[in-house]
Each structure stands twice: as structure tokens, then as C-alpha cells.
Scaffold this motif. Structure first.
Motif, PDB file in Angstrom:
ATOM      1  N   TYR A  11      75.585  53.213  36.388  1.00 48.31           N
ATOM      2  CA  TYR A  11      75.475  52.532  37.757  1.00 48.31           C
ATOM      3  C   TYR A  11      76.790  52.083  38.285  1.00 48.31           C
ATOM      4  O   TYR A  11      77.792  51.941  37.595  1.00 48.31           O
ATOM      5  N   TYR A  12      76.613  52.371  39.623  1.00 47.21           N
ATOM      6  CA  TYR A  12      78.152  52.103  40.359  1.00 47.21           C
ATOM      7  C   TYR A  12      78.296  50.476  40.331  1.00 47.21           C
ATOM      8  O   TYR A  12      77.354  49.854  40.436  1.00 47.21           O
ATOM      9  N   GLN A  13      79.524  50.220  40.215  1.00 46.31           N
ATOM     10  CA  GLN A  13      79.935  48.934  40.147  1.00 46.31           C
ATOM     11  C   GLN A  13      81.226  48.661  41.097  1.00 46.31           C
ATOM     12  O   GLN A  13      82.382  49.138  40.796  1.00 46.31           O
ATOM     13  N   HIS A  14      81.059  48.030  42.162  1.00 43.80           N
ATOM     14  CA  HIS A  14      82.021  47.589  43.005  1.00 43.80           C
ATOM     15  C   HIS A  14      83.160  46.586  42.319  1.00 43.80           C
ATOM     16  O   HIS A  14      82.827  45.700  41.840  1.00 43.80           O
ATOM     17  N   LYS A  15      84.462  46.892  42.762  1.00 45.13           N
ATOM     18  CA  LYS A  15      85.441  45.946  42.006  1.00 45.13           C
ATOM     19  C   LYS A  15      85.725  44.943  43.157  1.00 45.13           C
ATOM     20  O   LYS A  15      86.384  45.130  44.088  1.00 45.13           O
ATOM     21  N   ALA A  16      85.300  43.603  42.764  1.00 45.12           N
ATOM     22  CA  ALA A  16      85.846  42.725  43.577  1.00 45.12           C
ATOM     23  C   ALA A  16      87.115  41.880  43.238  1.00 45.12           C
ATOM     24  O   ALA A  16      87.988  42.785  42.355  1.00 45.12           O
ATOM     25  N   ARG A  17      87.140  40.723  43.183  1.00 42.94           N
ATOM     26  CA  ARG A  17      88.728  40.131  42.776  1.00 42.94           C
ATOM     27  C   ARG A  17      88.325  39.518  41.395  1.00 42.94           C
ATOM     28  O   ARG A  17      88.507  38.462  41.266  1.00 42.94           O
ATOM     29  N   ARG A  18      87.923  40.457  40.669  1.00 42.60           N
ATOM     30  CA  ARG A  18      87.738  40.183  39.164  1.00 42.60           C
ATOM     31  C   ARG A  18      88.604  41.138  38.454  1.00 42.60           C
ATOM     32  O   ARG A  18      89.039  42.202  38.927  1.00 42.60           O
ATOM     33  N   LYS A  19      88.824  40.836  37.161  1.00 43.77           N
ATOM     34  CA  LYS A  19      89.626  41.668  36.325  1.00 43.77           C
ATOM     35  C   LYS A  19      88.735  42.556  35.537  1.00 43.77           C
ATOM     36  O   LYS A  19      87.527  42.237  35.462  1.00 43.77           O
ATOM     37  N   ASP A  20      89.134  43.670  34.955  1.00 47.49           N
ATOM     38  CA  ASP A  20      88.255  44.601  34.212  1.00 47.49           C
ATOM     39  C   ASP A  20      87.425  43.835  33.306  1.00 47.49           C
ATOM     40  O   ASP A  20      86.305  44.504  33.138  1.00 47.49           O
ATOM     41  N   PRO A  21      87.921  43.073  32.352  1.00 48.17           N
ATOM     42  CA  PRO A  21      86.902  42.483  31.468  1.00 48.17           C
ATOM     43  C   PRO A  21      85.762  41.627  31.930  1.00 48.17           C
ATOM     44  O   PRO A  21      84.699  41.870  31.171  1.00 48.17           O
TER      45      PRO A  21
ATOM     46  N   GLY B 173      77.331  52.367  25.435  1.00 51.04           N
ATOM     47  CA  GLY B 173      78.091  52.054  26.834  1.00 51.04           C
ATOM     48  C   GLY B 173      79.501  52.938  26.956  1.00 51.04           C
ATOM     49  O   GLY B 173      80.049  53.109  25.801  1.00 51.04           O
ATOM     50  N   LEU B 174      79.844  52.945  28.091  1.00 51.57           N
ATOM     51  CA  LEU B 174      80.773  53.986  28.550  1.00 51.57           C
ATOM     52  C   LEU B 174      81.247  53.064  29.744  1.00 51.57           C
ATOM     53  O   LEU B 174      80.554  53.001  30.650  1.00 51.57           O
ATOM     54  N   SER B 175      82.515  52.786  29.990  1.00 53.40           N
ATOM     55  CA  SER B 175      83.170  52.258  31.335  1.00 53.40           C
ATOM     56  C   SER B 175      84.158  53.062  31.881  1.00 53.40           C
ATOM     57  O   SER B 175      85.148  53.357  31.315  1.00 53.40           O
ATOM     58  N   LEU B 176      83.963  53.725  33.112  1.00 51.86           N
ATOM     59  CA  LEU B 176      84.680  54.444  33.604  1.00 51.86           C
ATOM     60  C   LEU B 176      85.458  53.993  34.947  1.00 51.86           C
ATOM     61  O   LEU B 176      84.566  53.698  35.842  1.00 51.86           O
ATOM     62  N   LYS B 177      86.615  53.803  35.266  1.00 53.64           N
ATOM     63  CA  LYS B 177      87.206  53.084  36.360  1.00 53.64           C
ATOM     64  C   LYS B 177      87.913  54.360  37.307  1.00 53.64           C
ATOM     65  O   LYS B 177      88.853  55.042  36.610  1.00 53.64           O
ATOM     66  N   PHE B 178      87.670  54.340  38.460  1.00 58.89           N
ATOM     67  CA  PHE B 178      88.111  55.166  39.320  1.00 58.89           C
ATOM     68  C   PHE B 178      89.337  54.054  40.224  1.00 58.89           C
ATOM     69  O   PHE B 178      88.865  53.253  40.654  1.00 58.89           O
ATOM     70  N   GLU B 179      90.608  54.526  39.975  1.00 55.66           N
ATOM     71  CA  GLU B 179      91.774  53.540  40.334  1.00 55.66           C
ATOM     72  C   GLU B 179      92.353  53.831  41.433  1.00 55.66           C
ATOM     73  O   GLU B 179      93.106  52.784  41.870  1.00 55.66           O
TER      74      GLU B 179
ATOM     75  N   SER C 271      90.423  52.887  46.578  1.00 52.63           N
ATOM     76  CA  SER C 271      89.383  51.738  46.439  1.00 52.63           C
ATOM     77  C   SER C 271      88.824  51.635  45.096  1.00 52.63           C
ATOM     78  O   SER C 271      87.876  52.473  44.758  1.00 52.63           O
ATOM     79  N   GLN C 272      89.303  50.718  44.395  1.00 53.68           N
ATOM     80  CA  GLN C 272      88.705  50.891  43.042  1.00 53.68           C
ATOM     81  C   GLN C 272      87.364  50.551  42.697  1.00 53.68           C
ATOM     82  O   GLN C 272      86.717  49.673  43.421  1.00 53.68           O
ATOM     83  N   ARG C 273      86.901  51.085  41.566  1.00 53.27           N
ATOM     84  CA  ARG C 273      85.436  51.000  41.578  1.00 53.27           C
ATOM     85  C   ARG C 273      84.977  51.462  40.010  1.00 53.27           C
ATOM     86  O   ARG C 273      86.108  52.140  39.370  1.00 53.27           O
ATOM     87  N   TYR C 274      83.986  51.130  39.291  1.00 47.36           N
ATOM     88  CA  TYR C 274      83.506  51.817  38.084  1.00 47.36           C
ATOM     89  C   TYR C 274      82.542  52.262  38.101  1.00 47.36           C
ATOM     90  O   TYR C 274      81.289  52.238  39.060  1.00 47.36           O
ATOM     91  N   TYR C 275      82.028  53.072  37.203  1.00 52.88           N
ATOM     92  CA  TYR C 275      80.808  53.557  36.756  1.00 52.88           C
ATOM     93  C   TYR C 275      80.540  53.289  35.294  1.00 52.88           C
ATOM     94  O   TYR C 275      81.033  53.874  34.324  1.00 52.88           O
TER      95      TYR C 275
END
Length: 260
Positions: free
Chosen positions: A186-196, A216-222, A225-229
Motif C-alpha cells: 500500500y502507498y503511504q503519503h508522507k505528511a508532517r510525521r517522522k518515519d517511525p 512487513g517491509l517498509s520502502l521509502k522513496f526519498e 515528494s517523499q512517500r512510502y510503500y
């Protein structure tokens, strides 16, 4: 087809246009990162389903403007074929999701029905979402990987039951895809929160009883426009998924993605 295969996409002019959806994002850096990841998983032999979680277009912001990557060789180096395909779509002013539903971009089962809550009462929204989701389950069934692409990511308390809940994925929806035997991304938008904050959300999901055995596996596109998969991995896919991601990170993609 190799992940690095070089081809030029000529968008299909006969495809039905879907002006009411959030097609304005089409071909932006988010699509490049998402489709690049899915192409890497596909190259590892995994079949792909993609639910765009499409919602009606909005005009109150300038989202979807991040296409400068199509002028930069460092992004082209990640996946030349994908880069050229998306460039053809953007340069041709064909910014509609239907143009990306092409085997040359991604061989996948696509679900692109619009989840439209405009002008609807809560009970109607609930019924419409349930019907929409059941259709998507049928479409996504039998795929090794199901990727869901909501505008914002995992639902937050302030959105539950509200008209903008269609911009989020619900935990029970992720669990239903998983119950069909698919690994879910699932795609996750990065708002004003830190990675944890986002990795903790994933860890909480993994404790659900209806996600038994998932890892689980967390992949961040940095970049840009930062986002997570975020991955909910079936035990039978664990080795293949983790290897595909590791192999991806030793290519030019490694300058843009990071494992958390």
C-alpha cells in the motif's frame, strides 16, 4: 521483458477517457516510483494487480505537478523503458490513468473504477464502498502482488466515516486482499510525521488476527515528494519479494529508495 528494456510507448488514442477521476497525477514522480517498484517485482516472476483507488479530480491544489524528473537522466537510468513511456504520456498531454494500463508499462490486472462520494450520505457511502471493493477483490484475485494506491494512504481517525475517506485505504480492505493469498503493497503519503510514525502503523497492522503469518517491509522513496510503500508479505512470497527489493536497490533506483 527485462526491467531495463528500452521502448517508446505510443499512447492508445482509442482508450476511453475518464475525466472525473484524479487523472491529474498521471505520469508524475509518484507513478514513476510505484510502477518502477512493481516492474521490479514483476521481473522477479510475481504477478501484479493494481487498484488505483481512483477518486474524482480536485482543483484546490497543484498536486500532480512533479514531472521534472522526465528531464533528468538520473531518473531515466533507473528504468529507461518506464521513463520513456511516462514521458510520452505526459508530453502528449494524455494524463489519464487509462494510458498507463498498457502491457509495455506494466503487465497487470488493473482496477480503475472511481470511488465517488460526492453528495452522498454516510449510509450510501458505506454501501457504495462495499460494492466497489467487492468488485476490486474479484479483479485482483489470483495475483501474487496487489498494490493499492490511495491518495493519502492508510486511513486516519479524522477521516473515518467522513466524505474524504475514499482517499484512504481501510485496514480491513488490506486484510481482505491478503486473505485471497496476495502479498499487499500500500502507498503511504508522507505528511508532517517522522518515519517511525508510519513504520509503527505497519507494525500495528501486522498484529491483526486476519493478517496471520504476514511479515512487513517498509520502502521509502526519498526524492522530490517523499512517500512510502508498505508491504504485507505472504510467507510463500517472502524470499522472492525481499530479493527483488534488494536487487532493485543495487541499481540506479538505490539513489532514490531506502529500506527502513
Amino acid at each position: 521483458m527485462s526491467q531495463q528494456a528500452l521502448f517508446l510507448i505510443i499512447p492508445r488514442q482509442e482508450v476511453l477517457r475518464k475525466k472525473t477521476m484524479q487523472n491529474r497525477y498521471t505520469g508524475d514522480i509518484g507513478d514513476f516510483s510505484k510502477l518502477g517498484l512493481l516492474r521490479a517485482l514483476q521481473a522477479a516472476g510475481l504477478s501484479i494487480g493494481l487498484n488505483w483507488y481512483l477518486t474524482p479530480d480536485e482543483t484546490h491544489n497543484t498536486d500532480g505537478r512533479h514531472v521534472d524528473y522526465l528531464k533528468q537522466e538520473k531518473y531515466r537510468a533507473c528504468d529507461p523503458g518506464l521513463w520513456l513511456g511516462l514521458k510520452a504520456i505526459v508530453d502528449g498531454e494524455n494524463r489519464e490513468v487509462s494510458y498507463m494500463e498498457d502491457d509495455d508499462i506494466l503487465r497487470a490486472s488493473f482496477f480503475s473504477d472511481c470511488l465517488d462520494f460526492r453528495g452522498k450520505k454516510k449510509a450510501k457511502r458505506i454501501d457504495d464502498r462495499a460494492e466497489w471493493f467487492e468488485k476490486s477483490l474479484s479483479k485482483m484475485a489470483s495475483n501474487d502482488i496487489v498494490c493499492v494506491d490511495p491518495d493519502n494512504g492508510l486511513v486516519v481517525p479524522s477521516a473515518k466515516g467522513r466524505p474524504k475517506e475514499n482517499k484512504y485505504v481501510l485496514p480491513e480492505e488490506l486484510a481482505a486482499y491478503y486473505a485471497q493469498g496476495s502479498t499487499v503493497v500500500y502507498y503511504q503519503h508522507k505528511a508532517r510525521r517522522k518515519d517511525p510514525f508510519y513504520t509503527d502503523q505497519l507494525e500495528k497492522l501486522l498484529r491483526r488476527e486476519d493478517l496471520t503469518g504476514a511479515s512487513g517491509l517498509s520502502l521509502k522513496f526519498e526524492k522530490v515528494s517523499q512517500r512510502y510503500y508498505m508491504f504485507l508479505i505472504q510467507p510463500r512470497h517472502k524470499e522472492a519479494v525481499e530479493k527483488a527489493v534488494r536487487d532493485m536497490l543495487v541499481t540506479a533506483w538505490g539513489d532514490h529508495f531506502r529500506l527502513l
